[in-house]
Scaffold this active site. Structure first.
Site, mmCIF file in Angstrom:
data_model
loop_
_atom_site.group_PDB
_atom_site.id
_atom_site.type_symbol
_atom_site.label_atom_id
_atom_site.label_comp_id
_atom_site.label_asym_id
_atom_site.label_seq_id
_atom_site.Cartn_x
_atom_site.Cartn_y
_atom_site.Cartn_z
ATOM 1 N N TRP A 1 0.825 -1.213 0.000
ATOM 2 C CA TRP A 1 0.000 0.000 0.000
ATOM 3 C C TRP A 1 0.861 1.267 0.000
ATOM 4 O O TRP A 1 0.364 2.360 0.088
ATOM 5 C CB TRP A 1 -0.921 0.007 1.221
ATOM 6 C CG TRP A 1 -0.216 0.247 2.558
ATOM 7 C CD1 TRP A 1 1.026 -0.216 2.921
ATOM 8 C CD2 TRP A 1 -0.690 1.000 3.675
ATOM 9 N NE1 TRP A 1 1.339 0.167 4.201
ATOM 10 C CE2 TRP A 1 0.305 0.916 4.693
ATOM 11 C CE3 TRP A 1 -1.850 1.716 3.934
ATOM 12 C CZ2 TRP A 1 0.151 1.540 5.930
ATOM 13 C CZ3 TRP A 1 -1.989 2.333 5.173
ATOM 14 C CH2 TRP A 1 -1.001 2.246 6.147
ATOM 15 N N ASP A 2 2.193 1.077 -0.076
ATOM 16 C CA ASP A 2 3.103 2.214 0.065
ATOM 17 C C ASP A 2 2.876 3.307 -0.984
ATOM 18 O O ASP A 2 3.307 4.442 -0.821
ATOM 19 C CB ASP A 2 4.573 1.751 0.035
ATOM 20 C CG ASP A 2 4.875 0.714 1.105
ATOM 21 O OD1 ASP A 2 4.061 -0.219 1.257
ATOM 22 O OD2 ASP A 2 5.905 0.821 1.770
ATOM 23 N N GLU B 1 0.766 -4.161 11.867
ATOM 24 C CA GLU B 1 0.892 -5.603 11.599
ATOM 25 C C GLU B 1 1.201 -6.437 12.833
ATOM 26 O O GLU B 1 1.270 -7.654 12.738
ATOM 27 C CB GLU B 1 2.015 -5.828 10.583
ATOM 28 C CG GLU B 1 1.778 -5.125 9.288
ATOM 29 C CD GLU B 1 2.841 -5.450 8.270
ATOM 30 O OE1 GLU B 1 3.997 -5.689 8.682
ATOM 31 O OE2 GLU B 1 2.522 -5.448 7.077
ATOM 32 N N LYS C 1 3.111 -1.585 15.836
ATOM 33 C CA LYS C 1 4.305 -1.426 15.002
ATOM 34 C C LYS C 1 4.340 -0.019 14.399
ATOM 35 O O LYS C 1 5.378 0.603 14.269
ATOM 36 C CB LYS C 1 4.253 -2.468 13.886
ATOM 37 C CG LYS C 1 5.392 -2.398 12.897
ATOM 38 C CD LYS C 1 5.233 -3.474 11.837
ATOM 39 C CE LYS C 1 6.414 -3.504 10.891
ATOM 40 N NZ LYS C 1 6.213 -4.417 9.767
ATOM 41 N N GLN C 2 3.148 0.436 13.986
ATOM 42 C CA GLN C 2 3.113 1.713 13.259
ATOM 43 C C GLN C 2 1.738 2.344 13.412
ATOM 44 O O GLN C 2 0.829 1.742 13.984
ATOM 45 C CB GLN C 2 3.420 1.472 11.794
ATOM 46 C CG GLN C 2 2.389 0.627 11.070
ATOM 47 C CD GLN C 2 2.934 -0.024 9.805
ATOM 48 O OE1 GLN C 2 3.458 -1.125 9.866
ATOM 49 N NE2 GLN C 2 2.816 0.663 8.690
HETATM 50 C C1 BGC Z 1 5.012 -2.166 6.866
HETATM 51 C C2 BGC Z 1 3.943 -2.037 5.805
HETATM 52 C C3 BGC Z 1 4.590 -1.695 4.484
HETATM 53 C C4 BGC Z 1 5.645 -2.727 4.136
HETATM 54 C C5 BGC Z 1 6.375 -2.405 2.853
HETATM 55 C C6 BGC Z 1 6.050 -3.171 6.418
HETATM 56 O O1 BGC Z 1 7.081 -3.227 7.346
HETATM 57 O O2 BGC Z 1 4.469 -2.576 8.082
HETATM 58 O O3 BGC Z 1 3.027 -1.029 6.176
HETATM 59 O O4 BGC Z 1 3.638 -1.653 3.478
HETATM 60 O O5 BGC Z 1 6.598 -2.771 5.169
HETATM 61 O O6 BGC Z 1 7.025 -1.177 2.937
#
Ligand code: BGC
Length: 803
Positions: free
Chosen positions: A354-355, A493, A614-615
């Site tokens: 989704w970046d 995640e 995590k984020q």
């Molecule tokens: C992140 C995701 C991201 C992916 C690719 C993961 O570590 O949690 O949000 O899309 O990395 O960059």
């Protein structure tokens, strides 16, 4: 100070793989890491060459299961160039005395230089000045030039040039147990006395890549006399030039490489095209000239000038540069998406997540044509997304969390925790929110570009298909009189299931629910915007009837959003019952707790048990929507939007986030900007150095983080320069931080090129050129009409127009 150059003044083998990723050269078609020409894969050197969209699938037996993974393939190494003096060894910086070493990435021209002087064990001192580039002008060409001078010796020597297709995927240690052999050798040929050809094919996807290399050695502009021998083995071919060199004399070695694949358009066959190119192409100097021209245009469009902080200026340019190495105007004609780690390494196997959500805001305002092409990558995989939805019993289209070649789900089933050595089930593919990100991107591309044709045709079809998916995924809960979404994972995640539950997924992730409600609301709006005939077609083709409309309306008014208390949105239903995480204890115990999931798994525990993210998850809402937009969404859903709610949520989740993804700092920096400038700036500073200094300790050598890189540029434009891309106008309301004096950039808003410069005192806006004679620009809180060629300044001190 060289604001367009990254300069390393020493040889540090242990840092070399990080530098390689940061010195990757690409052109949106291929990317090649900044590895040494003279070495193959070893513990300080990893030559990787990646083709945009160049994937291959392979099976591996892991933990008793046969697992199939799709990887961005490491294609043949075209860099190979080395020398050895008679009786000596082939060049290897680990085996000679390095008198001096410098490595320079010149971002202005997309060239990488290595300038070094070495002394071999026999006392021979040689200096080499190597320059290389991957042509932005001609996507199929790349070139290396060596200035080679024996400083204190004369004698016979050999120069070896090669194309090496024996490479494997070996950039990421934790993938070591997975199958990394993706190439089959097809052909090796000596074309003539200065040219060789290599052809390989990916084992499963059958992509053929042909590389042809022409190598010439000059002294004073004349080709020198040399004996040439060639050697080959399966997947490898080399030519060796033997000649006698004179002390103090400069020899110029030029290697021009042409790369074609069976995926290319307008070709008959890859090897024929590659051979044709190296016959026709001029010398290094000529190619370099067009390279500089191509970069001149790119920088004119994309540069962001920053006065006041040389460091931020340079890093912003590094981020622009690497965005353009991965996706450039050359990408426009290709069927490819944006790999989250660039064409710079093998982490996440080159997959597309989704970046894009963080990357398009930078592209939309400079290269909207590229965003359009990248959105087409999704459109071309709409059928696969439709199939995925049907398989799960849903309507519409369900795009994968990780996407690769044909748009099926590419998330891995098991992943390795490098801390514990355990293979663990990976349920992150339940991040269905990727669908809303795609919809959000379609809408925002449209707002920035005014591309009604795209919206009517491709955009609306994807958008409505995603709306259909959400409407079928949302389930009505009679007791609550609300719609709910179950079995999902949010952007955080770390939480993929409930403590002690065997079932995967969570209920009512607030971010997912609110985004789905937004999609359904916006879908109805889009239907009113697009061409009437297209609307009729789509309603029929997608089987959207009145009942579906009222369902969409209902869900967008009655989607359930969990709250904890006092306006704090609950990350998901049940999060409130999780234990608080002992942050302090873990900070004391471990040096770095960004990847808390790995630490806890090793300890036999899981982040699923704690309020530890995590984020940004809930906080994503404040990143994507303005306060007014979010107020509308929530009020439409029948929830109160309280003043001060945003800051309360920020404070609550700030204390519960480990920032295990570089994207997290980006979101935090933006959302904190209004409430806590100091923290926002701190997060921005961490974000902007995250790849350059590899703050995650080893992830950047496996590929840059494109979301964080391009996202940092969006922060500069959206937060510091205060640009808000709205449908009625481009609004400008700068908030230049104290540490920066001035920001300037050229942007494209709805097909109008506008130059904006802001400092602490004033805003200068010039409407340079465009498809219409007028454009709406809102400054602070007043709307102005700018005529073509008009330049105006606005004082930030008095809020008045000063010219
Ligand atoms: C992140 C995701 C991201 C992916 C690719 C993961 O570590 O949690 O949000 O899309 O990395 O960059």
């Amino acid at each position: 100070m060289a604001p367009f150059r990254i300069i390393y003044n020493d040889w540090k083998p242990e840092e070399q793989k990080l530098r390689e990723a940061l010195c990757t050269l690409g052109n949106g078609y291929i990317g090649t890491r900044g590895a040494a020409e003279e070495n193959s894969n070893n513990n300080f050197n990893y030559p990787g060459t990646y083709l945009a969209g160049g994937y291959n699938r392979a099976k591996t037996k892991i933990a008793g299961r046969n697992i199939e993974n799709e990887d961005l393939v490491n294609f043949p190494n075209w860099l190979c160039l080395s020398f050895r003096p008679e009786g000596g060894e082939w060049l290897n910086l680990e085996k000679v005395e390095i008198i001096d070493y410098q490595q320079v990435l010149d971002m202005k021209t997309g060239t990488l230089e290595r300038i070094f002087k070495i002394k071999d064990p026999d006392g021979r001192i040689t200096s080499i000045h190597s320059r290389r580039f991957v042509s932005m002008k001609d996507l199929h060409l790349a070139a290396i030039q060596w200035h080679f001078t024996p400083q204190n010796w004369s004698g016979n020597l050999e120069i070896r040039t090669a194309l090496d297709g024996t490479v494997i995927n070996d950039n990421v240690a934790r993938y070591g147990e997975l199958e990394g052999h993706h190439l089959d050798p097809l052909d090796t040929e000596v074309i003539n006395e200065n040219s060789i050809l290599l052809q390989v094919q990916t084992k499963q996807s059958k992509i053929i890549m042909a590389q042809a290399a022409r190598t010439q050695i000059y002294s004073r502009q004349k080709i020198i006399k040399s004996d040439i021998s060639s050697h080959k083995k399966d997947g490898y071919i080399e030519q060796v030039f033997h000649f006698s060199a004179k002390e103090g004399k400069k020899y110029v070695v030029e290697k021009i490489v042409a790369i074609y694949t069976s995926r290319d358009k307008a070709i008959t066959e890859a090897s024929l095209e590659a051979c044709k190119d190296i016959k026709r192409v001029g010398r290094f100097k000529e190619l370099l000239f067009s390279q500089k021209e191509a970069y001149r245009f790119l920088w004119h469009r994309s540069d962001i000038g920053i006065i006041g902080s040389e460091k931020i200026q340079k890093l912003a340019r590094l981020h622009i540069f690497h965005s353009l190495q991965t996706i450039s105007p050359n990408t426009m004609n290709l069927d490819v998406g944006v790999p989250s780690r660039g064409l710079h390494g093998e982490a996440y196997r080159g997959h597309i997540f989704w970046d894009e959500l963080y990357i398009y805001p930078f592209l939309n305002l400079r290269f909207p044509e590229i965003t359009r092409s990248l959105l087409m990558y999704r459109y071309n995989r709409l059928d696969e997304a439709r199939y995925a939805a049907t398989q799960e019993g849903y309507k519409g289209a369900m795009f994968p969390w990780q996407s690769g070649s044909n748009g099926r789900e590419e998330s891995q089933i098991l992943h390795l925790n490098p801390k514990s050595g355990n293979w663990i089930p990976d349920n992150t593919h339940l991040q269905r929110h990727v669908n809303s990100a795609i919809a959000f991107n379609i809408w925002n591309y449209y707002v920035a570009s005014d591309d009604k044709l795209f919206l009517s045709y491709f955009g609306a079809e994807m958008f409505l298909s995603i709306a259909l998916f959400w409407a079928s995924k949302a389930k009505y809960n009679k007791e609550r009189d609300r719609y709910e979404i179950h079995d999902v994972v949010g952007p955080d995640e770390y939480h993929t299931s409930y403590p002690d539950s065997n079932e995967q997924g969570l209920k009512n992730n607030a971010y997912t629910n609110i985004m789905a409600a937004w999609v359904l609301q916006k879908a109805l709006e889009i239907l009113e915007l697009i061409e009437k005939s297209r609307k009729r077609e789509l309603l029929r083709v997608l089987a959207i009837d009145d009942a579906e409309f009222s369902l969409w309306q209902n869900i967008s008014k009655k989607m359930y959003v969990p709250f904890i208390k006092d306006g704090i949105i609950n990350q998901f239903e049940g999060y409130e019952n999780l234990q608080e995480f002992p942050w302090k204890d873990y900070q004391d115990k471990y040096e770095d707790i960004q990847r808390l999931d790995r630490i806890l798994e090793k300890e036999g525990d899981s982040p699923n048990n704690y309020k530890a993210s995590k984020q940004a998850d809930v906080l994503m809402l404040f990143y994507l929507f303005t306060q007014d937009e979010l107020k509308n969404i929530l009020e439409n859903l029948g929830y109160e939007f309280q003043e001060g709610m945003i800051n309360k949520n920020i404070e609550y989740y700030s204390e519960r986030t480990s920032h295990g993804s570089t994207l997290s700092r980006l979101v935090f920096s933006w959302i904190q900007s209004k409430y806590d400038k100091a923290k926002s700036w701190k997060n921005f500073e961490t974000l902007i150095i995250s790849d350059f200094e590899d703050i995650q300790g080893g992830t950047t050598p496996e590929g840059i983080h494109l979301g964080a890189m391009a996202g940092s540029l969006d922060l500069i434009q959206r937060n510091f320069a205060g640009l808000a891309v709205c449908d009625d106008a481009l609004w400008i309301n700068p908030r230049v931080p104290d540490s920066i004096k001035k920001i300037s950039m050229r942007i494209n808003y709805k097909k109008h090129w506008i130059f904006v410069a802001v400092n602490h005192e004033k805003i200068k806006i010039s409407f340079e050129e465009g498809w219409s004679n007028e454009v709406n620009i809102g400054v602070l809180d007043e709307l102005y009409k700018f005529k073509i060629g008009e330049v105006r300044e606005f004082s930030l001190l008095t809020d008045t127009n000063v010219q």
